[in-house]
Design a protein around this motif. Sequence first.
Motif, mmCIF file in Angstrom:
data_model
loop_
_atom_site.group_PDB
_atom_site.id
_atom_site.type_symbol
_atom_site.label_atom_id
_atom_site.label_comp_id
_atom_site.label_asym_id
_atom_site.label_seq_id
_atom_site.Cartn_x
_atom_site.Cartn_y
_atom_site.Cartn_z
ATOM 1 N N ARG A 10 -22.495 -30.079 31.247
ATOM 2 C CA ARG A 10 -22.401 -29.366 29.969
ATOM 3 C C ARG A 10 -23.017 -30.192 28.844
ATOM 4 N N ALA B 245 -26.077 -29.002 26.575
ATOM 5 C CA ALA B 245 -25.973 -29.015 25.114
ATOM 6 C C ALA B 245 -27.139 -29.792 24.492
ATOM 7 N N THR C 38 -27.546 -28.440 20.766
ATOM 8 C CA THR C 38 -26.183 -28.444 20.217
ATOM 9 C C THR C 38 -25.599 -29.845 20.438
ATOM 10 N N GLN D 25 -21.735 -30.741 20.457
ATOM 11 C CA GLN D 25 -21.042 -30.465 21.720
ATOM 12 C C GLN D 25 -21.372 -31.536 22.754
#
Length: 848
Positions: free
Chosen positions: A432, A436, A441, A444
């Motif tokens: 993840r 990200a 992002t 995150q």
Amino acid sequence: MLVQSIPDTIHPGRPVTADRTSTSGRLVTIAMFLVVLTILAMLFSWLGARRVNNYFVNRGDGAYQAQQYEQAVSEYTWAVRFAGDDAHSYLNRGYALQHLARDAQAVPDFTRTIELRPSEAVGYRARGESLATQGMHGEAIVDFTAAIARDTANVSSYVNRARSYAVQSDWPAAIADMGEAITRRPADVAFLLARARYAVQADQLDVARNDLNKVIELAPSTAALLVRADVRERQNDLEGALGDLNSAVDREPQNGEVVGQRGTYYERRGDTDQALLDYQESVRLDPSLAWVHTRMGLVFYQASDFNSAEVYLSRAIELRPDDADGYLRRANVLLDARQPDAALADIQQAVDLDSRRPDVYLARARVYQASGKFAESISDLDLALKLDPRNLDTYLRRSQVYTAMNQPEAALRDLNELLRRDANNLAALEQRAKLAMAEGTYDQALADYNALIALQPDSIILLIARGRAHHALGSDDLAIADFQQVVELAPKSPDGYIELGVLAANRGDGTLAMQSFQQALDLGTNDARVFAARGRVLLDQGKIAEGLADVDWALSLRPDDAATLLVRSALYAKQDWFEDAIGDLDQVLKLDPSNVSALAARSRVNAQRSNFDEAVDDANAAVSLQPNSITVLLTRARVYAQQNLNARALADIHKVLGIAPDNIEARVLRARLYNNAQWNADALKDLDQVLAVRPNDAAAFKTRAELRLEIGDTEGALADIQQARALDPANTDLTLRHAALLEQANRVEEALVIYGEVAPMLAMPSETYLHVAKLRYERGEYQRALANYNAALEQQPESAAAYLGIGLAQRKIGDNGAAITAFRRYLRLAPNAADSAEIEAWITKQAK
């Protein structure tokens, strides 16, 4: 004879009745007689049935003792027909059925025995054995417990209950029961060996070792030596473990199984050469040992010797053709050996053997993923999850496929679901975080890396990744702190210094960058990664010769490094050295024919060379592998556009925009394909929408500036470039573009101011100084032009253009001597220049 007269009281015509008292007496007499007869009959019947029962019991016992169990069952069956309460016959018939492996039929007999003799242990013990044989260990334990309650001295009840506990992995209970058996029979080596094995499972290694020592002292055996070797290895007594294994082999030198066990010890210790010697000897002694062939296959697989791995795994499959795991193992080898069709065939065999196993669909999904068949991969992963919704690895794999399909939202859903079920799943957190980072992002990504580092505080890989996230968020001080922590944790590894060097270079701190790279080189002499990293930094700085030298050296040390070959090929293409670029890309594709980046890059180079057929072939191959890759689709769209195949190009662009509606490159390319103002206006609307969603995107403003310039809106283009610079003030490319636009708009004075500001910030400012000098010269500002030419010469001492400019400026100023000196240097550096004859003529004229 006297004849009795009829009494007067009897009236003619009425029925004659007996006296009531005398009738009742006769009935009682008859009833008593019948009871006596019945009792006598029953007694006779009972005495006869017992005799018949005894007859069949004796025959049954004889057959049982002669091990004629079918005959015994038949005889006992007749026995219980004549005596339904004969516990002996029920019990022995149950025993006979056990011998015939018909435990399900034995259980009712033992149950009847228990009903007849509930206070005795034998029925419970016998029924427990049959239940255990059928795998009903919970119920068996209840029966063994009942047997022990009735007879605490019986050893077999403890032993059997211990075995049932062991099947249920209740190791403490199994150890306790086997201990009770040993208390009653302390010299029984079978019990000692069994308790040792249970203790190993419970990680009670000292208990296990003590028992094994007693076993080997009382009755040395190969089995005990093998178990003690395992215990000693776990206790890090490696010399003792190997000694036991050698003793086991000495006891049974022709036992391939034992030799193979020693091979597994060597394999676990990392001595694969010795392990293979033992494995080969093992299968020579016993070619039927499928597990040894499997181990050899896996050893070769780990060494990337795929051919040998396939040979041995194939032998294991021949020995055990019904083992689905064997096909899955070989499929993994075939996949890594780039034989996806053969891998699929093996997986299909596994599916045919057991279509309810989720891992076979996971394996097939991996093959489909590697082949770029993402839809098929997702279908198999969905099926794997349906079969086993608790398998978190399936969510992880599916997220990876969705990522490859450029469907980050779907990938994120799977990762979030996985982490909802297991918040500390390291692989999911890392995946993840990477997703990200790719999606921009960064907050995150940073949160996930923080969580990962909390779980693995000494992981230099995670610290490096977090440092990159800090850098992406503009927190370079925190990034440096992470990289410095890497250096502290791994002072003899170049990784931390490489990251520090790259970060310093990005910040424009060339001195720190070079120092960090040198420190990395001092730690890892001729470390290809260091030269590759420094080469990339130098190339990004525009230092082509130095960067290329480092990249060349990195490849001389590690010639098969695909990433560095791709970097060098990109440099070659940028310099229009197309043959060299193609050579590097061919090498990458020889190493990995499915390398999409290399296929796309070679397509672009071939398009630059106008080899459009080859360019389209490579682009099509890349699209077939990654049909939803934005980079690949845009590459093919550009190739089509260069051939004026606008419809095909637009089809690819529209697919890109369907995947990523805000993709600026796609919108700009579409705008260039449209050939009228209306379509350009629509393209501007597209970019307006992008900026409405991403108002701080400097690249989007720069792109809109270029589009506005194409349709003649110079002032709008300048406004967009100024906005882009405000958002990214350190971006020298934007600053240079701003100056160029001002120059194009005939606002040369403003352009010169900006050129003067940006030149000192450039890694290679000589070209900018030359350009400014030319502008100054054209404006008649000869002294200022001369200063700029000299500044360029300081950066590039062998610049022919700088010497030409100095000569021209000095001539305009009137210093012909200085002009002649500069011109002569120019002619030495560029003897074949187009204006060389003219300049030589001027020099000759001035010398007269």
